[in-house]
Scaffold this motif. Structure first.
Motif, PDB file in Angstrom:
ATOM      1  N   LYS A  43       0.833  -1.213   0.000  1.00  0.00           N
ATOM      2  CA  LYS A  43       0.000   0.000   0.000  1.00  0.00           C
ATOM      3  C   LYS A  43       0.865   1.259   0.000  1.00  0.00           C
ATOM      4  N   LYS A  44       1.973   1.219   0.739  1.00  0.00           N
ATOM      5  CA  LYS A  44       2.874   2.371   0.815  1.00  0.00           C
ATOM      6  C   LYS A  44       3.545   2.654  -0.531  1.00  0.00           C
ATOM      7  N   ILE A  45       3.677   1.619  -1.349  1.00  0.00           N
ATOM      8  CA  ILE A  45       4.314   1.781  -2.659  1.00  0.00           C
ATOM      9  C   ILE A  45       3.414   2.574  -3.610  1.00  0.00           C
ATOM     10  N   ILE A  46       2.124   2.324  -3.521  1.00  0.00           N
ATOM     11  CA  ILE A  46       1.168   2.926  -4.462  1.00  0.00           C
ATOM     12  C   ILE A  46       0.623   4.255  -3.941  1.00  0.00           C
ATOM     13  N   ASN A  47       0.472   4.364  -2.617  1.00  0.00           N
ATOM     14  CA  ASN A  47      -0.090   5.585  -2.034  1.00  0.00           C
ATOM     15  C   ASN A  47       0.995   6.632  -1.778  1.00  0.00           C
ATOM     16  N   VAL A  48       1.677   7.032  -2.841  1.00  0.00           N
ATOM     17  CA  VAL A  48       2.689   8.079  -2.749  1.00  0.00           C
ATOM     18  C   VAL A  48       2.294   9.200  -3.709  1.00  0.00           C
ATOM     19  N   GLN A  49       2.954  10.362  -3.559  1.00  0.00           N
ATOM     20  CA  GLN A  49       2.593  11.531  -4.358  1.00  0.00           C
ATOM     21  C   GLN A  49       2.820  11.288  -5.844  1.00  0.00           C
ATOM     22  N   ASN A  50       3.919  10.611  -6.175  1.00  0.00           N
ATOM     23  CA  ASN A  50       4.226  10.324  -7.577  1.00  0.00           C
ATOM     24  C   ASN A  50       4.332   8.804  -7.757  1.00  0.00           C
ATOM     25  N   PRO A  51       3.181   8.115  -7.844  1.00  0.00           N
ATOM     26  CA  PRO A  51       3.204   6.648  -7.878  1.00  0.00           C
ATOM     27  C   PRO A  51       3.750   6.123  -9.209  1.00  0.00           C
ATOM     28  N   PRO A  52       4.198   4.872  -9.222  1.00  0.00           N
ATOM     29  CA  PRO A  52       4.652   4.276 -10.483  1.00  0.00           C
ATOM     30  C   PRO A  52       3.482   4.132 -11.452  1.00  0.00           C
ATOM     31  N   ASP A  53       3.794   4.127 -12.753  1.00  0.00           N
ATOM     32  CA  ASP A  53       2.736   3.864 -13.738  1.00  0.00           C
ATOM     33  C   ASP A  53       2.777   2.418 -14.218  1.00  0.00           C
ATOM     34  N   ALA A  54       3.696   1.628 -13.646  1.00  0.00           N
ATOM     35  CA  ALA A  54       3.765   0.198 -13.953  1.00  0.00           C
ATOM     36  C   ALA A  54       4.486  -0.507 -12.815  1.00  0.00           C
ATOM     37  N   ILE A  55       4.115  -1.765 -12.602  1.00  0.00           N
ATOM     38  CA  ILE A  55       4.736  -2.565 -11.538  1.00  0.00           C
ATOM     39  C   ILE A  55       5.067  -3.947 -12.075  1.00  0.00           C
TER      40      ILE A  55
END
Length: 341
Positions: free
Chosen positions: A236-248
């Motif tokens: 959750k911490k990976i995605i809930n950031v100000q500039n999230p990734p556009d791919a994982i």
């Protein structure tokens, strides 16, 4: 009266394996004349007598092979077991499966239980804790005793035995190339701690592809998950950031499925806002919404190859030298990366 000695005592005295001592006492020509004479003289001096029960257990063929896996939550391991069992059954062998539950101590216990005469050989994927503490004494002891052993998936290259793996570097490389091709710019990696070999290799493939495609390596986009803690909260911490990734790219389908769930909860559209790829094409990947693009590991084939290598060792038909089989993975594209009709 001289104390009674064992094969192990004699092996320790001469710095050789128990198997070498046994062959020397049987006058095998595989052992040099000088070594044979020294071992036989030492055994005679100490009045060595074979343990008839131990010999019976050692020489009795059980037609059972043991399999030790770290856990059963991953679909991958169930497919490997299926492949092992089908090939073994075709050759007249049964299969006994044990779990290490990622524990070094449990793995050692499984070794002790299975190699006391219960099975003819072992197929093992190394536990997380064993890889973390780098203590492979129980493996070395089996190898020194010429006990048939095959490692799969999680291996250690320093152990002198047969191995079956997939091309983890190549699989991750293909996955990241696909994400670049669909236009992804900030590609994150959700991986394991570095001591887990498969995670480390998949990270290598991820980095290799980014460099090939002209991307700078951003360490802030590489997330190492601690499997002993809450997976949901970590991802959750990976995605809930100000500039999230556009791919994982996730190194297993559980990480990928959790990332998918959290992305949807955040209101992100998949694959338009974020594309997701996992390793292993299991039921989880197939039935998420949308279904997950994945790197297919071919667990069934891995199981068959591991069983074949082991049975060859058991039946003394294996080639000289240890084999390392590398299976090439492929990418199964689904709607988590491409909007398919």
């Amino acid at each position: 009266m001289k104390p009674r000695i064992t094969l192990k005592n004699i092996a320790k005295e001469f710095g050789v394996s128990i198997s070498t001592v046994s062959k020397a006492l049987k006058d095998s020509h595989e052992i040099s004349e000088v070594t044979r004479q020294k071992i036989k003289a030492f055994a005679d001096y100490y009045n060595y007598k074979p343990n008839s029960l131990a010999l019976q257990l050692r020489n009795q063929k059980t037609s059972v092979i043991g399999v030790i896996i770290p856990e059963i939550v991953h679909h991958f391991f169930s497919t490997v077991i299926d492949g092992i069992e089908k090939f073994a059954n075709e050759k007249g062998y049964n299969v006994m499966v044990c779990l290490s539950n990622e524990s070094y101590e449990k793995e050692v216990t499984n070794f002790s239980v299975l190699t006391n005469g219960s099975v003819d050989g072992l197929i093992v994927s190394i536990a997380r804790e064993t890889q973390e503490n780098q203590n492979f004494d129980h493996f070395e002891a089996l190898i020194k005793d010429d006990f048939p052993l095959v490692l799969f998936d999680r291996i250690n290259d320093n152990l002198q035995c047969d191995k079956v793996i997939i091309d983890d570097i190549g699989g991750a490389y293909k996955a990241v190339n696909h994400l670049v091709e669909i236009g992804s710019k900030r590609i994150a990696l959700i991986t394991t701690q570095d001591f887990i070999t498969v995670g480390s290799l998949r990270k290598e493939g991820y980095i290799k592809s980014l460099k090939k495609n002209g991307f700078k390596i951003d360490e802030n986009l590489i997330y190492k998950i601690d499997d002993t803690k809450d997976l949901y909260e970590q991802i959750k911490k990976i995605i809930n950031v100000q500039n999230p990734p556009d791919a994982i790219l996730a190194v297993n389908e559980i990480y990928a499925a959790i990332a998918l769930k959290i992305s949807k909860e955040k209101g992100l559209k998949i694959p338009d806002d974020i594309a997701i790829i996992g390793f292993t094409s299991g039921l989880i990947s197939e039935f998420t919404s949308p279904p997950l693009t994945c790197v297919e590991q071919h667990g069934n084939l891995m199981g068959r190859q591991a069983a074949e290598l082991l049975i060859r060792r058991i039946e003394h038909t294996a080639p000289i030298g240890y084999q390392k089989e590398v299976i090439s993975p492929n990418l199964k594209i689904r709607k988590s990366t491409v909007s398919l009709n």
